[in-house]
Design an enzyme around this catalytic site. Structure first.
Site, PDB file in Angstrom:
ATOM      1  N   ALA A 103      40.097  46.547  38.899  1.00 31.46           N
ATOM      2  CA  ALA A 103      41.296  45.719  39.086  1.00 31.46           C
ATOM      3  C   ALA A 103      42.120  46.258  40.247  1.00 31.46           C
ATOM      4  CB  ALA A 103      42.107  45.718  37.795  1.00 31.46           C
ATOM      5  N   ASN A 104      43.292  45.693  40.477  1.00 31.12           N
ATOM      6  CA  ASN A 104      44.228  46.234  41.472  1.00 31.12           C
ATOM      7  C   ASN A 104      45.636  46.172  40.890  1.00 31.12           C
ATOM      8  OD1 ASN A 104      45.601  43.668  42.394  1.00 31.12           O
ATOM      9  ND2 ASN A 104      43.475  43.138  42.845  1.00 31.12           N
ATOM     10  N   ARG A 105      46.614  46.697  41.617  1.00 27.51           N
ATOM     11  CA  ARG A 105      47.957  46.888  41.077  1.00 27.51           C
ATOM     12  C   ARG A 105      48.873  45.682  41.191  1.00 27.51           C
ATOM     13  NH1 ARG A 105      48.136  52.154  39.714  1.00 27.51           N
ATOM     14  NH2 ARG A 105      46.877  53.563  40.983  1.00 27.51           N
ATOM     15  N   SER A 106      48.376  44.511  41.568  1.00 23.68           N
ATOM     16  CA  SER A 106      49.247  43.338  41.648  1.00 23.68           C
ATOM     17  C   SER A 106      49.803  42.984  40.270  1.00 23.68           C
ATOM     18  CB  SER A 106      48.444  42.141  42.190  1.00 23.68           C
ATOM     19  OG  SER A 106      49.194  40.956  42.031  1.00 23.68           O
ATOM     20  N   ALA A 115      46.176  38.710  44.733  1.00 30.46           N
ATOM     21  CA  ALA A 115      45.485  39.887  45.256  1.00 30.46           C
ATOM     22  C   ALA A 115      44.034  39.781  44.790  1.00 30.46           C
ATOM     23  CB  ALA A 115      46.142  41.156  44.745  1.00 30.46           C
TER      24      ALA A 115
END
Ligand code: CTP
Ligand code: CA
Length: 227
Positions: free
Chosen positions: A33-36, A99
Site C-alpha cells: 500500500a502507500n500512505r495516501s 495515489a
C-alpha cells in the site's frame, strides 16, 4: 435523488474524482500500500458537489470516509480503479487525486504464503500498472478537462511540469510529499497548479480550502470553454 435539483456553477456537469491509495495483493492476507489518506480527494469531491456537480467518486481503501451526496465506487487495486474509471465515462472533467500503485505483484499467490522452515524469504516480482491518467488523457471520449496530481519529494515544479507533458493532461496539482512537510496524511496542503500557462504556487491551506479553490477554477474553466 441528491444532485438532480442541484444548483450552482457546476449543475448539469458530471465530474469523475479518483481518491485514496490502492492495495496490491501479495496473497489473500497481505498487500502493498502507500500512505495516501484520501483526504485531499475526498475534499475535492465535496467541493465539486457543493458547486452542483454530479460526482462519481472512485476510491481505494482510504482512511477518510467518502463524502455524502456523491456516487461512490469502491475499489481495492489499481486494475479495479482503471476499470471503474472506464465505466464512469463520459464526464465533463476528471480529477485524478488517487495515489495509484505504480506496480502490482506479478507473482501474487492465490493462497496464504507459508514459511518453509529454512529461513528463506519469498521473492516478490513486480509488474507496472497501466497509467490511468495518461490513458484517459489520450482517450477519444476524453473529458474536456483532465486534472492530474503529482506527488513529488524533489524538484517539485520541474518534475510536475514534465509529468503534465508526458501524461497529456490539462492541469497538474503538484505537491511536495517530503516527510518534513507533514502533507501526506496531514490536514493541510501546499500545492502548485501547473497549467498550459505555467506554474502557480498556492499558499499552504487546509485541504478543504485547497479543494474549494480547485473546484472554483474547474467551474470557471468549464463555464468559459463549454456551453
Ligand atoms: N496515476 C494514474 N495511474 C497510475 C499512476 C499514477 O492515474 N498507474 C496518476 C495519479 O492519480 C496522479 C498522477 O498519475 O494523478 C501522477 O501520479 P504520480 O505517482 O505523481 O506519477 P507517476 O507517473 O506514477 O510517476 P512517479 O510515481 O514515478 O513519480
Ligand atoms: Ca506513482
Amino acid at each position: 435523488i441528491e444532485g438532480v435539483f442541484a444548483t450552482g456553477p457546476l449543475s448539469g456537469r458530471h465530474i469523475l474524482v479518483t481518491s485514496g491509495p490502492t492495495h496490491e495483493a501479495i496473497d489473500p492476507v497481505r498487500y502493498i500500500a502507500n500512505r495516501s489518506s484520501g483526504a485531499q480527494g475526498t475534499a475535492i469531491a465535496a467541493a465539486l458537489r457543493d458547486l452542483g456537480a454530479r460526482v462519481t467518486f472512485v476510491t481505494g481503501p482510504a482512511e477518510v470516509p467518502p463524502p455524502p451526496g456523491v456516487d461512490v465506487v469502491r475499489v481495492i487495486s489499481a486494475a479495479q480503479m482503471a476499470a471503474a474509471v472506464d465505466d464512469a465515462f463520459p464526464a465533463d472533467a476528471a480529477v485524478m487525486a488517487a495515489a495509484v500503485a505504480d506496480w502490482r505483484v506479478e507473482n501474487a499467490s492465490g493462497s496464504k504464503m507459508k514459511k518453509d522452515g529454512t529461513g528463506a524469504a519469498p521473492q516478490i516480482a513486480f509488474a507496472e500498472n497501466r497509467d490511468i491518467l495518461a490513458t484517459i488523457s489520450r482517450a477519444a471520449n476524453r473529458p474536456a478537462l483532465v486534472v492530474g496530481f503529482a506527488a513529488e519529494t524533489d524538484d517539485v515544479v520541474a518534475n510536475a511540469t514534465a509529468k503534465r507533458q508526458r501524461k497529456g493532461c490539462d492541469w497538474i496539482v503538484a505537491n511536495d510529499v517530503s516527510p518534513g512537510t507533514g502533507i501526506m496524511g496531514g490536514t493541510e496542503n501546499a500545492v502548485t497548479l501547473i497549467t498550459e500557462t505555467g506554474a502557480e504556487p498556492w499558499p499552504r491551506l487546509s485541504k478543504a480550502e485547497t479543494a474549494r479553490r480547485l473546484a472554483d477554477r474547474i467551474a470557471a474553466h468549464l463555464t468559459e470553454t463549454m456551453a
